[in-house]
Write a protein that holds these residues in place. Structure first.
Motif, PDB file in Angstrom:
ATOM      1  N   ALA A 169     -15.248  25.830  64.830  1.00  0.00           N
ATOM      2  CA  ALA A 169     -16.470  26.109  65.581  1.00  0.00           C
ATOM      3  C   ALA A 169     -17.483  26.838  64.711  1.00  0.00           C
ATOM      4  CB  ALA A 169     -16.147  26.946  66.806  1.00  0.00           C
ATOM      5  N   LEU A 185     -10.825  19.684  66.939  1.00  0.00           N
ATOM      6  CA  LEU A 185     -10.959  20.590  68.080  1.00  0.00           C
ATOM      7  C   LEU A 185     -10.112  20.110  69.257  1.00  0.00           C
ATOM      8  CD1 LEU A 185     -14.736  21.588  68.181  1.00  0.00           C
ATOM      9  CD2 LEU A 185     -12.765  23.088  67.818  1.00  0.00           C
ATOM     10  N   TYR A 188     -12.007  25.871  75.365  1.00  0.00           N
ATOM     11  CA  TYR A 188     -10.621  26.155  74.978  1.00  0.00           C
ATOM     12  C   TYR A 188      -9.901  26.935  76.079  1.00  0.00           C
ATOM     13  CZ  TYR A 188      -6.756  28.528  72.607  1.00  0.00           C
ATOM     14  OH  TYR A 188      -5.522  29.036  72.287  1.00  0.00           O
ATOM     15  N   ILE A 204     -17.465  26.528  72.702  1.00  0.00           N
ATOM     16  CA  ILE A 204     -16.169  25.958  72.351  1.00  0.00           C
ATOM     17  C   ILE A 204     -15.027  26.853  72.822  1.00  0.00           C
ATOM     18  CG2 ILE A 204     -14.695  25.352  70.385  1.00  0.00           C
ATOM     19  CD1 ILE A 204     -17.222  24.350  68.980  1.00  0.00           C
ATOM     20  N   SER A 205     -15.184  28.155  72.688  1.00  0.00           N
ATOM     21  CA  SER A 205     -14.152  29.078  73.162  1.00  0.00           C
ATOM     22  C   SER A 205     -13.990  28.983  74.673  1.00  0.00           C
ATOM     23  CB  SER A 205     -14.500  30.515  72.772  1.00  0.00           C
ATOM     24  OG  SER A 205     -14.523  30.671  71.368  1.00  0.00           O
ATOM     25  N   ARG A 254     -19.668  28.923  68.964  1.00  0.00           N
ATOM     26  CA  ARG A 254     -18.354  29.499  69.245  1.00  0.00           C
ATOM     27  C   ARG A 254     -18.167  29.847  70.717  1.00  0.00           C
ATOM     28  NH1 ARG A 254     -18.225  33.238  63.816  1.00  0.00           N
ATOM     29  NH2 ARG A 254     -17.473  31.602  62.400  1.00  0.00           N
ATOM     30  N   VAL A 271      -9.685  26.895  66.436  1.00  0.00           N
ATOM     31  CA  VAL A 271     -11.002  27.014  67.065  1.00  0.00           C
ATOM     32  C   VAL A 271     -11.945  27.828  66.186  1.00  0.00           C
ATOM     33  CG1 VAL A 271     -12.255  28.065  68.999  1.00  0.00           C
ATOM     34  CG2 VAL A 271     -10.215  26.710  69.435  1.00  0.00           C
ATOM     35  N   ALA A 312      -6.885  21.701  69.001  1.00  0.00           N
ATOM     36  CA  ALA A 312      -6.966  23.098  69.409  1.00  0.00           C
ATOM     37  C   ALA A 312      -6.981  23.221  70.927  1.00  0.00           C
ATOM     38  CB  ALA A 312      -8.218  23.744  68.822  1.00  0.00           C
ATOM     39  N   TYR A 313      -7.745  22.364  71.595  1.00  0.00           N
ATOM     40  CA  TYR A 313      -7.801  22.394  73.059  1.00  0.00           C
ATOM     41  C   TYR A 313      -6.434  22.088  73.673  1.00  0.00           C
ATOM     42  CZ  TYR A 313     -12.932  22.373  72.705  1.00  0.00           C
ATOM     43  OH  TYR A 313     -14.242  22.676  72.444  1.00  0.00           O
TER      44      TYR A 313
END
Length: 241
Positions: free
Chosen positions: A195, A53, A207, A203-204, A200, A191, A56-57
């Motif tokens: 996730a 993750l 992000y 985490i979204s 989600r 993501v 992704a971030y």
């Protein structure tokens, strides 16, 4: 642990009902519970159990910074180039002291900005289905490597090119479009893959927070580099990211 992250703890349900504690992600919040900040913290803590993750971030950070770099810093570079080389005939009775305002008086410079921006956006549009296919075939984590490499080439090339009218700049704009949409799609796919359903939202949100920080950071550092170094200095920020 990873298991705690992937599966919501039902023992918190009663705490959520009486409103005394913040329930885990995935459980309903009642009107008296004020613990949104713990959801944000959870989005960061998720990196411990799902390390990918972080990629992704960081991809979101670069992607959002990438999306504004041309629109913010390309016009001043072209305006400065045209102004320094007297490539436009400006009305002597209405001089332009600010190079950034030069572009409003110079049709050729304005046309070049529109052309390069259009090429980049068109490339992003055409590349979107291809990037999605690569993300499915290679996996979103591996797919992140391709737009990262293209972005380094595109912005590194613009940093080294002195004349924005050069044909090679158009190629760099094409690569920039590919890199921008590639980074966005690959990071979003990562993501979605990592996730779990009950996390989600948290985490979204983190992000998107990284994306906003990317825009602010690139804008600030790019502006400083423009002032103290050169008009193409901001391109080095994304090239090195």
């Amino acid at each position: 642990s990873k298991e705690d992250f992937d599966t919501p703890n039902s023992n918190h349900a009663e705490a959520a009902a009486n409103g005394k504690k913040c329930p885990v992600v995935g459980e309903a919040l009642n009107s008296s519970t004020k613990c949104w900040w713990k959801r944000i913290v959870f989005g960061f803590k998720a990196i411990k159990s799902h390390p990918t993750l972080l990629a992704a971030y960081l991809g979101g950070f670069v992607a959002r910074g990438d999306s504004i770099i041309l629109s913010v810093f390309l016009p001043p570079w072209i305006a400065s180039f045209y102004a320094k080389n007297n490539l436009c005939q400006i009305d002597a009775t209405n001089p332009v002291s600010d190079a950034a305002m030069y572009i409003t008086k110079c049709p050729e410079a304005k046309r070049l900005v529109s052309t390069l921006t259009g090429i980049s956006n068109l490339s992003a549009l055409l590349a979107a289905p291809l990037v999605g296919n690569f993300a499915d075939r290679l996996g979103p984590l591996r797919a992140l490597a391709l737009p990262a490499a293209l972005g380094a080439c595109a912005y590194g090339g613009m940093l080294l090119i002195g004349d924005p009218r050069s044909k090679i700049v158009m190629l760099m704009a094409v690569l920039q479009g590919f890199a921008q949409i590639g980074m966005i799609i690959s990071s979003v796919s990562l993501v979605a893959k990592e996730a779990p359903p009950h996390a989600r939202g948290a985490i979204s949100g983190v992000y998107s927070l990284f994306g906003a920080i990317g825009i602010i950071t690139v804008s600030k550092i790019g502006g400083v580099l423009t002032e103290v170094w050169t008009e193409t200095g901001p391109f080095s920020v994304i090239a090195t990211a």
